[in-house]
Design a protein around this motif. Structure first.
Motif, PDB file in Angstrom:
ATOM      1  N   PHE A  11     -21.816  -3.155  -9.198  1.00 30.70           N
ATOM      2  CA  PHE A  11     -21.709  -1.792  -8.688  1.00 30.70           C
ATOM      3  C   PHE A  11     -23.099  -1.181  -8.537  1.00 30.70           C
ATOM      4  O   PHE A  11     -23.991  -1.444  -9.348  1.00 30.70           O
ATOM      5  CB  PHE A  11     -20.855  -0.929  -9.623  1.00 30.70           C
ATOM      6  N   GLN A 118     -20.624 -10.329  -1.722  1.00 31.40           N
ATOM      7  CA  GLN A 118     -19.201 -10.448  -1.391  1.00 31.40           C
ATOM      8  C   GLN A 118     -18.855 -11.888  -1.013  1.00 31.40           C
ATOM      9  O   GLN A 118     -17.813 -12.402  -1.384  1.00 31.40           O
ATOM     10  CB  GLN A 118     -18.839  -9.503  -0.248  1.00 31.40           C
ATOM     11  N   VAL A 123     -16.846  -8.812  -6.750  1.00 34.16           N
ATOM     12  CA  VAL A 123     -16.378  -7.460  -6.452  1.00 34.16           C
ATOM     13  C   VAL A 123     -17.637  -6.607  -6.302  1.00 34.16           C
ATOM     14  O   VAL A 123     -18.495  -6.612  -7.181  1.00 34.16           O
ATOM     15  CB  VAL A 123     -15.510  -6.915  -7.611  1.00 34.16           C
ATOM     16  N   GLY A 125     -19.100  -2.709  -5.417  1.00 34.42           N
ATOM     17  CA  GLY A 125     -18.683  -1.318  -5.285  1.00 34.42           C
ATOM     18  C   GLY A 125     -19.815  -0.327  -5.498  1.00 34.42           C
ATOM     19  O   GLY A 125     -20.967  -0.698  -5.737  1.00 34.42           O
ATOM     20  N   ASP A 145     -19.883   2.174   4.314  1.00 36.23           N
ATOM     21  CA  ASP A 145     -18.412   2.281   4.347  1.00 36.23           C
ATOM     22  C   ASP A 145     -17.780   1.124   5.125  1.00 36.23           C
ATOM     23  O   ASP A 145     -16.612   0.826   4.942  1.00 36.23           O
ATOM     24  CB  ASP A 145     -18.001   3.623   4.969  1.00 36.23           C
ATOM     25  N   ILE A 148     -18.188  -1.946   2.214  1.00 40.07           N
ATOM     26  CA  ILE A 148     -17.450  -1.813   0.945  1.00 40.07           C
ATOM     27  C   ILE A 148     -16.156  -1.033   1.163  1.00 40.07           C
ATOM     28  O   ILE A 148     -16.190   0.090   1.670  1.00 40.07           O
ATOM     29  CB  ILE A 148     -18.331  -1.120  -0.122  1.00 40.07           C
ATOM     30  N   GLU A 150     -12.908   1.322   0.604  1.00 35.72           N
ATOM     31  CA  GLU A 150     -12.797   2.630  -0.037  1.00 35.72           C
ATOM     32  C   GLU A 150     -12.359   2.547  -1.500  1.00 35.72           C
ATOM     33  O   GLU A 150     -12.813   3.336  -2.334  1.00 35.72           O
ATOM     34  CB  GLU A 150     -11.793   3.464   0.760  1.00 35.72           C
ATOM     35  N   GLU A 151     -11.475   1.584  -1.809  1.00 37.29           N
ATOM     36  CA  GLU A 151     -10.964   1.501  -3.189  1.00 37.29           C
ATOM     37  C   GLU A 151     -12.023   1.019  -4.180  1.00 37.29           C
ATOM     38  O   GLU A 151     -11.802   1.030  -5.383  1.00 37.29           O
ATOM     39  CB  GLU A 151      -9.699   0.635  -3.264  1.00 37.29           C
ATOM     40  N   ARG A 152     -13.185   0.644  -3.657  1.00 36.03           N
ATOM     41  CA  ARG A 152     -14.271   0.242  -4.565  1.00 36.03           C
ATOM     42  C   ARG A 152     -15.426   1.249  -4.540  1.00 36.03           C
ATOM     43  O   ARG A 152     -16.518   0.966  -5.012  1.00 36.03           O
ATOM     44  CB  ARG A 152     -14.760  -1.161  -4.201  1.00 36.03           C
ATOM     45  N   ILE A 153     -15.156   2.400  -3.938  1.00 33.17           N
ATOM     46  CA  ILE A 153     -16.154   3.478  -3.917  1.00 33.17           C
ATOM     47  C   ILE A 153     -15.673   4.578  -4.870  1.00 33.17           C
ATOM     48  O   ILE A 153     -14.615   5.174  -4.659  1.00 33.17           O
ATOM     49  CB  ILE A 153     -16.349   4.023  -2.482  1.00 33.17           C
ATOM     50  N   VAL A 172     -13.639   2.746 -13.982  1.00 31.66           N
ATOM     51  CA  VAL A 172     -13.773   1.771 -12.891  1.00 31.66           C
ATOM     52  C   VAL A 172     -13.266   0.401 -13.334  1.00 31.66           C
ATOM     53  O   VAL A 172     -12.518  -0.273 -12.615  1.00 31.66           O
ATOM     54  CB  VAL A 172     -15.250   1.666 -12.434  1.00 31.66           C
ATOM     55  N   LEU A 176      -9.936  -1.411 -11.635  1.00 37.41           N
ATOM     56  CA  LEU A 176     -10.031  -2.652 -10.863  1.00 37.41           C
ATOM     57  C   LEU A 176      -9.716  -3.882 -11.722  1.00 37.41           C
ATOM     58  O   LEU A 176      -9.869  -5.018 -11.264  1.00 37.41           O
ATOM     59  CB  LEU A 176     -11.429  -2.779 -10.234  1.00 37.41           C
TER      60      LEU A 176
END
Ligand SMILES: [Mg+2]
Length: 233
Positions: A11, A118, A123, A125, A145, A148, A150-153, A172, A176
């Motif tokens: 992250f 990736q 993963v 984020g 955007d 990555i 959205e569900e990892r932002i 987080v 996840l």
């Protein structure tokens, strides 16, 4: 120094980690004719960031709104540099700064770094402090955007917890379904990006491109001053 920190989930902080936050700030100061010498711009910027972090604690407690924080960090830093800044002028700088932030570009190595992580099956984020719309605008301007999902932002106002609260990292991790010791965080500021992930049991890399000093006894896994020093396993 090259880093070989291993992790399954990586992250990143946003501001001044994925892009040079000094550039839009400097353009806003020039636009508003703030009289600083060239050599003063970096120290002035660091001072504004310092006040930003200090005032953020009051903002989180609810005793200062974001607009007040943005004005006060500028007027306080100006005072330290012998400049008397009116509230109107501070607002004008902030507005121009926000305009300049719409046309930011990432550090050149960032898009390929995110994609290669990736491709390695990690993963990837973002964990950032601030209002959702404001931070998303920056991620869109950076093209992040599109890399990555959205569900990892994770944006502090969206999840209701902000760095340096270590629960951001725990949130987080739970959301996840990640393993604490396999999570890595990369960011530029000691108090927000180094202390809380370590307290949460994460690994972390300090992207110390502003060459700041550590503020506590915490030990990041690595410290780098250039993006291309990052070599993640
Ligand atoms: Mg940052």
């Amino acid at each position: 120094m090259h880093s070989f920190t291993s992790a399954d989930a990586v992250f990143f902080d946003l501001d001044d980690t994925l892009y040079d936050q000094l550039l839009p700030f400097e353009k806003a100061l020039i636009n508003q004719q703030i009289e600083l010498e060239n050599s003063q711009i970096v120290p002035f910027y660091k001072q504004v960031r310092h006040y930003s972090d200090v005032l953020w604690k009051l903002h989180v407690k609810g005793s200062l709104n974001l607009e007040e924080l943005r004005i006060e960090r500028l007027t306080s830093a100006c005072k330290d540099f012998g400049i008397l800044l009116s509230k109107e002028k501070a607002i004008a700088i902030q507005e121009r700064y926000e305009y300049e932030q719409k046309i930011i570009t990432p550090f050149s190595e960032i898009p390929s770094l995110l994609k290669s992580l990736q491709e390695k099956g990690k993963v990837v984020g973002i964990i950032t402090n601030g209002p959702v719309a404001h931070q998303m605008k920056k991620l869109i301007a950076l093209g992040i955007d599109r890399i990555i999902p959205e569900e990892r932002i994770f944006i502090s106002d969206g999840i209701g917890i902000a760095k340096p609260d270590k629960r951001v990292f725990e949130y987080v991790q739970t959301k996840l379904n990640l393993t604490q010791s396999k999570c890595l965080y990369i960011g530029d500021t000691w108090e927000n990006d180094i202390v809380p992930p370590i307290e949460a049991g994460w690994k972390c890399i300090w992207f110390n491109h502003r060459k700041r000093k550590p503020q506590t006894h915490h030990l990041p896994n690595e410290t780098v001053t250039e993006i291309d020093e990052l070599q993640l396993k």
